[in-house]
Write an enzyme that holds these catalytic residues in place. Structure first.
Site, PDB file in Angstrom:
ATOM      1  N   HIS A 472       0.828  -1.206   0.000  1.00 49.64           N
ATOM      2  CA  HIS A 472       0.000   0.000   0.000  1.00 49.64           C
ATOM      3  C   HIS A 472       0.862   1.256   0.000  1.00 49.64           C
ATOM      4  CE1 HIS A 472      -3.516   2.517   1.227  1.00 49.64           C
ATOM      5  NE2 HIS A 472      -2.565   3.228   1.809  1.00 49.64           N
ATOM      6  N   GLU A 473       1.776   1.347   0.946  1.00 52.02           N
ATOM      7  CA  GLU A 473       2.601   2.555   1.030  1.00 52.02           C
ATOM      8  C   GLU A 473       3.484   2.711  -0.199  1.00 52.02           C
ATOM      9  OE1 GLU A 473       2.039   4.850   3.070  1.00 52.02           O
ATOM     10  OE2 GLU A 473       0.661   3.693   4.319  1.00 52.02           O
ATOM     11  N   HIS A 476       1.763   4.683  -2.800  1.00 51.48           N
ATOM     12  CA  HIS A 476       1.972   6.134  -2.636  1.00 51.48           C
ATOM     13  C   HIS A 476       3.338   6.544  -3.183  1.00 51.48           C
ATOM     14  CE1 HIS A 476      -1.569   7.094  -0.316  1.00 51.48           C
ATOM     15  NE2 HIS A 476      -1.273   6.254   0.671  1.00 51.48           N
ATOM     16  N   HIS A 479       3.320   6.852  -6.869  1.00 51.16           N
ATOM     17  CA  HIS A 479       2.648   8.092  -7.246  1.00 51.16           C
ATOM     18  C   HIS A 479       3.626   9.267  -7.152  1.00 51.16           C
ATOM     19  CE1 HIS A 479      -1.448  10.412  -6.820  1.00 51.16           C
ATOM     20  NE2 HIS A 479      -0.833  10.663  -7.964  1.00 51.16           N
TER      21      HIS A 479
END
Length: 683
Positions: A472-473, A476, A479
């Site tokens: 998940h991280e 980020h 991105h």
């Protein structure tokens, strides 16, 4: 004159502009901030003193060029305050909080600057601007208006005072939480009390105790959320109870770290600020500049999901109680600290799978290299090479150079995996350097997790939840790495708060993707892959316990909304009573399923950037689930799919409306059906 001895006051000579943390000392930060504040104000004055009429170049682009020194200093400092907050750093942070708030207001509320931005915005259709430039004008005008730039001088003065008070209180909330979390770490005297933990987990607890001078004992530190990963494994019910009790009592013990008066004052001041800005509540103020638009839109979604989630959770509780009644010599009524433990028993009974037993297949380095990095390489063509010659802000943080398929530089990725007393709880991504063509910078991003550090010679074996957090991280991080924009205002994850979780949630899909899972899920001793039958059973459990998981999340999201929908006339006398009433209002007041974050340790909304915005995780998950369906329909883990997702969504950063970017990628608006199916909430 620039202080040449202060490494923060000149651009770093290290690759990618990585700050020279080896040379930076705590005492460098205050004078560096002051110098950066002064320089930024001079830069703004040069914009407002221009005699010619405002243009995109002399106003908007000049505004984007300003503040580079401040960005450099602030990114370095706030990386350290969250991940290595020594007492000295904490003291500096407290001193800086109101100064930073005052400086931000000095820019955002500058009447002369606002007039120039208004003039450019008024003539937008007459200007020959590309899409990013046009959206930049719109955003600067919207954000300054939203911040209060159109207020009169008296109102601006009060607004500035409110913002400074709030910045100090937010800092106090985080400090109190960190201190009380450390103080409440649970000490055990013998391994028998921790029966069910692996040897690696026991060694991590022994190391944590030794670090505190408690040789021969065991310390279990607390994560940010209410529960604890070990609750699924600990066989001793009293040990589980002690951990849950410690977790739920954080910053609510009538001691020096009590956050109840702090958060009540934060809520009051946020309500006053919203009223000053013309909004009925802080929630109305926040959502007005998000994709949701209004608190009512958020409430409709949360209420629509709460009823079926609570229904499913009640059925799950009945199944857990049945296990207790059947297997315990002296049956008892299940409580919150029992939920995870008996959930694993039900999971085992139904699916013949115990997720806690999977840890030997999730060795951290293999998950990182052969799972997280492998999926990114297959999907986007990027490669990762560790740069041991580069030092981050802490010896435990590792630096990787990221390159594109053609060998060109993308940026640096920093991973800080392990927990420590100086690191705040939870997991997050933040930029250390932001990408911008205007400034000629490439991104440096960091992921922080809080995995217990095992003893010397012991492998780091992750839980499935920790594997999920890492993927998940890293979403980020991708991105932040992939956004290629001209203007720093749009760099990386600078998108609407209720959109920012979308790319990170999408990246979780690769955890159980066959090609990826088979590559990283290997037994750390034998190298054997995870049994395909277990993998199938894992996939079969994707909706298992979703009633509980969705309910605890929705409870927190509604609690956030409740706190931030109050008006200036609302008097909060008792934090616990307010919380209980809010949860009862939405039908999620079951003490067996406590909210994921109770108010006094809800850092996302009282010291982080998610106030009135914690709903964004489920709001973004509508897009995420719809996107996962798209990948499955179009061949999954392919470069063609990755390039489309990268170029049309990740790559644009904040340079276009996020829902427009989604339509460009998907060809239509997102549909909610995939989310309802994923969470087992279909009618």
């Amino acid at each position: 004159m620039t202080d040449v001895a202060n490494p923060l006051l000149q651009p770093s000579t290290l690759p990618y502009g990585l700050p020279d943390f080896a040379a930076i000392r705590p005492e460098h930060y205050p004078p560096a901030f002051q110098a950066a504040f002064d320089e930024h104000l001079r830069e703004i004055a040069r914009i407002t003193m221009v005699r010619s009429m405002p243009t995109f170049e002399n106003t908007i682009e000049a505004l984007e060029r300003s503040g580079e020194l401040l960005d450099r200093v602030a990114h370095a400092f706030y990386t350290v305050t969250s991940a290595d907050a020594t007492p000295e750093i904490q003291e500096i942070d407290e001193q800086l909080a109101p100064l930073m708030a005052a400086h931000q207001d000095a820019i955002a509320l500058d009447g002369a600057l606002y007039w120039r931005v208004q003039q450019v915005h008024a003539h937008l259709d007459d200007l020959e601007l590309d899409g990013e430039q046009r959206y930049l004008v719109e955003r600067h005008h919207r954000e300054m208006t939203h911040a209060g730039a159109a207020l009169d001088d008296e109102a601006k003065s009060r607004l500035t005072a409110l913002n400074q008070q709030l910045s100090t209180l937010n800092n106090t909330f985080e400090r109190n939480l960190l201190n009380d979390t450390n103080d409440l770490a649970v000490v055990f005297d013998s391994p028998a009390e921790l029966a069910g933990l692996s040897s690696g987990e026991l060694s991590a607890a022994a190391r944590a105790a030794a670090d505190r001078g408690l040789d021969g004992r065991f310390v279990i530190s607390l994560p940010l959320f209410t529960g604890h990963p070990y609750l699924a494994q600990l066989r001793d019910r009293e040990s589980r109870r002690r951990i849950m009790t410690a977790s739920q009592s954080r910053a609510a013990r009538s001691n020096a770290n009590d956050n109840r008066p702090v958060l009540a004052e934060i809520v009051r001041l946020r309500a006053e600020r919203a009223a000053l800005l013309g909004y009925a509540s802080h929630a109305a103020y926040v959502t007005a500049d998000e994709t949701a638009g209004t608190p009512d839109a958020v409430e409709r979604m949360l209420r629509d999901l709460a009823a079926p989630s609570a229904r499913n959770a009640r059925a799950e509780r009945e199944a857990l109680q049945a296990i207790v009644d059947e297997t315990e010599a002296t049956p008892f009524t299940i409580e919150a600290h029992d939920w995870a433990f008996y959930t694993e028993k039900v999971r085992t009974a139904r699916y013949a799978i115990d997720t806690s037993a999977l840890r030997p297949w999730f060795e951290a380095e293999r998950v990182l290299q052969d799972g997280v990095f492998f999926a990114a390489t297959k999907l986007y063509g990027v490669t990762f090479a560790e740069r041991r010659d580069l030092r981050a802000y802490h010896p435990g943080a590792r630096v990787f150079e990221v390159r594109d398929a053609d060998g060109s530089a993308v940026g640096l990725y920093v991973l800080d995996l392990y927990t420590r007393d100086s690191k705040r709880g939870g997991a997050w991504m933040n930029p250390i350097v932001s990408q911008s063509r205007l400034r000629g910078t490439l991104p440096v991003v960091v992921n922080n997790l809080n995995v217990p550090l095992p003893g010397d010679g012991e492998p780091t074996l992750l839980t499935l939840d920790e594997v999920t957090t890492l993927f998940h991280e890293f979403g980020h991080a991708l991105h932040g790495l992939f956004a290629v924009v001209t203007y720093p205002h749009f760099a990386g994850t600078n998108v609407f708060r209720d959109f920012v979780e979308f790319p990170s949630q999408v990246n979780e899909m690769w955890i159980l993707w066959p090609e990826v899972l088979d590559n990283y899920a290997r037994h750390h001793e034998t190298g054997e892959p995870l049994d395909p039958a277990i993998v199938e059973r894992l996939r079969a459990t994707e909706t298992f316990n979703q009633g509980h998981d969705t309910s605890e999340y929705l409870a927190a999201a509604w609690l956030d909304q409740a706190w931030h929908r109050v008006s200036t006339q609302t008097e909060i006398l008792d934090v616990a009573e307010f919380e209980a009433a809010a949860l009862a209002d939405i039908g999620l007041d079951d003490p067996v399923m406590p909210t994921r974050y109770s108010s006094t340790y809800f850092a996302h909304v009282f010291s982080g950037g998610y106030s009135a915005g914690y709903y964004s995780y489920i709001w973004s998950e509508v897009l995420d689930a719809d996107t996962v369906d798209w990948f499955r329909e179009n061949g999954g883990l392919t470069r063609e799919n990755g390039d489309r997702f990268r170029s049309r969504l990740l790559g644009v950063g904040g340079s276009k409306d996020p829902l427009d970017a989604y339509r460009d990628f998907r060809g239509r608006d997102a549909e909610i059906a995939p989310l309802l199916k994923r969470r087992g909430l279909e009618a």
